[in-house]
Design an enzyme around this catalytic site. Structure first.
Site, mmCIF file in Angstrom:
data_model
loop_
_atom_site.group_PDB
_atom_site.id
_atom_site.type_symbol
_atom_site.label_atom_id
_atom_site.label_comp_id
_atom_site.label_asym_id
_atom_site.label_seq_id
_atom_site.Cartn_x
_atom_site.Cartn_y
_atom_site.Cartn_z
ATOM 1 N N HIS A 135 0.861 -1.609 0.057
ATOM 2 C CA HIS A 135 0.199 -0.115 -0.224
ATOM 3 C C HIS A 135 1.139 1.267 -0.121
ATOM 4 C CE1 HIS A 135 -3.005 -2.614 -0.043
ATOM 5 N NE2 HIS A 135 -3.248 -2.895 1.788
ATOM 6 N N HIS A 209 -9.474 1.964 -0.301
ATOM 7 C CA HIS A 209 -10.083 0.960 0.871
ATOM 8 C C HIS A 209 -11.187 0.708 2.400
ATOM 9 C CE1 HIS A 209 -7.838 -2.446 3.045
ATOM 10 N NE2 HIS A 209 -6.949 -2.101 2.654
ATOM 11 N N GLU A 347 -10.836 -4.654 -3.271
ATOM 12 C CA GLU A 347 -10.467 -2.741 -3.839
ATOM 13 C C GLU A 347 -10.008 -2.708 -5.115
ATOM 14 O OE1 GLU A 347 -6.906 -3.106 -0.535
ATOM 15 O OE2 GLU A 347 -8.569 -4.814 -0.002
HETATM 16 C C1 BGC Z 1 -4.417 -6.777 1.666
HETATM 17 C C2 BGC Z 1 -4.268 -7.241 3.323
HETATM 18 C C3 BGC Z 1 -4.492 -6.604 4.256
HETATM 19 C C4 BGC Z 1 -5.436 -5.522 4.266
HETATM 20 C C5 BGC Z 1 -4.897 -4.028 5.183
HETATM 21 C C6 BGC Z 1 -5.385 -5.930 1.390
HETATM 22 O O1 BGC Z 1 -6.145 -4.940 1.048
HETATM 23 O O2 BGC Z 1 -4.782 -6.961 0.755
HETATM 24 O O3 BGC Z 1 -3.622 -8.074 3.013
HETATM 25 O O4 BGC Z 1 -4.546 -7.200 5.662
HETATM 26 O O5 BGC Z 1 -5.281 -4.450 2.839
HETATM 27 O O6 BGC Z 1 -4.065 -3.697 5.249
#
Ligand code: BGC
Length: 382
Positions: A135, A209, A347
């Protein structure tokens, strides 16, 4: 990568950006209101914007991380509930958050070992998720203050968020000028337009998210939500949740939400390696469809409230995450403890770790190109 190409998109965007500025509609029902949401430790002021429409739907978003704080939508009886997990105040978001409601960038999801090579150069990113980068790194787009402009146009009320990520920020090359707009329409659509330009080739994969619970945040798990995904394949992962490169048919697996709508909890405990690796669903689905226009990627129905969420996107992939890492330690709004699977995320994205998979649709944006991606979260009842 989806670039502006459709005349329709250009017209819509032109009207979106040309008419920016504060306004509220003649009825007073659809509009944008700006208030203070507090200050960061260094004194930087942060605002919160309340977007409303004629149906009584409301989106509250802050320019800190572009975080959507709340999404109030009617159920089948017209009762409004907040269907997004999050915190009551800025302090909660500054303390620690698993990206509740935030814009994710410069690269959504994982890059293996925090490394990629581009034009003969190797780049190293922070490993903030086991051996991987996730991210956008330590201070991703979810933790920066965006410049915000409210607007009102024939599509609805919204805000345009802009942020320039500097060359080298979080290890990525190029100055990346990013623009994300949120529009709330009178059809209960939350439209997200992502745009970016760069002065050096760089990976870009922007997403949102929000953690949804269509029964209302804090009201229990999402296992009885019925999910349909327009994806006949997914990208299987290794134990570190990095795609192996395979595009595997969902048919015959517990990841088949394609053949028929199925409850999220129906097979989540199945003895299947991919579910063990993800501790549930945490997978990128390969969306069926033309791959350029918006396609219906997902449809979720919550049986008691009758709320339905549809996701449309121009992106080729969709990360379906069933809130597996929530464990009750986070106390969110109204002191609600967010336990495992109290929410799901959908997402829209390019596939994880694309910079290390030349066979995947490219995420590389080059100087002179324009990144544009659109996702619509549409709420209704049934
Ligand atoms: C991921 C997860 C993660 C979450 C929070 C999602 O996009 O696929 O593995 O725990 O984000 O970081």
């Amino acid at each position: 990568m989806k670039y502006v190409g459709l005349a329709f998109t250009v017209v819509v965007l032109a009207s979106l950006f040309a008419r920016s500025g504060f306004a509220s509609s003649p009825t007073g029902k659809s509009g944008v209101k700006k208030e203070s949401f507090g200050t960061l430790a260094d004194g930087t002021p942060v605002d919160i914007y309340t977007l409303t429409n004629a149906q009584g739907m409301e989106i509250r978003a802050t320019n800190y991380g572009g975080i959507v704080i709340s999404l109030r939508v009617p159920d089948q009886k017209g009762n409004l509930d907040d269907i997004a997990l999050g915190f009551d105040d800025l302090k909660g978001y500054l303390a620690s958050t698993p990206y509740f409601g935030a814009i994710i960038g410069r690269y959504g999801n994982r890059i293996a070992n925090g490394k990629f090579a581009l034009e003969g150069k190797e780049y190293t990113l922070a490993r903030n998720n086991g051996p991987n980068s996730i991210h956008g790194g330590l201070t991703g787009f979810d933790k920066v203050v965006w410049h915000a402009e409210p607007f009102q146009n024939h599509d609805g009320a919204g805000i345009t968020l802009t942020y320039t990520s500097k060359d080298g920020e979080e290890g990525f090359p190029g100055n990346l000028k990013t623009r994300v707009s949120y529009t709330l329409t009178d059809k209960n659509e939350w439209i997200i337009d992502y745009e970016a330009v760069t002065d050096k080739a760089t990976p870009v994969n922007l997403t949102q998210h929000t953690y949804f619970n269509l029964a209302g945040e804090g009201k229990g798990d999402v296992l009885s939500h019925i999910l349909k995904l327009n994806a006949s394949r997914f990208t299987p992962v290794d134990q570190n949740l990095i795609p192996t490169g395979e595009l595997r048919p969902v048919k015959g697996t517990p990841l088949d939400f394609f053949t028929e709508p199925t409850a999220i909890g129906a097979r989540i405990q199945a003895d299947y390696e991919q579910l063990r690796f993800g501790r549930g669903y945490d997978h990128n689905f390969v969306l069926d469809g033309k791959g350029s226009d918006q396609v219906l990627a997902a449809r979720v129905k919550e049986p008691t409230s009758g709320r339905v969420l549809e996701v449309y996107t121009t992106e080729p992939g969709l990360q379906f995450y069933s809130g597996n890492f929530l464990d009750g330690t986070i106390k969110g709004k109204h002191g609600h403890a967010y336990k495992q699977r109290y929410a799901f995320c959908l997402e829209t994205q390019h596939y994880p770790d694309s910079p290390n998979h030349p066979d995947f649709p490219t995420t590389i944006l080059r100087p002179g190109q324009k990144y544009h991606s659109r996702t619509i979260y549409k709420l209704s009842t049934e």
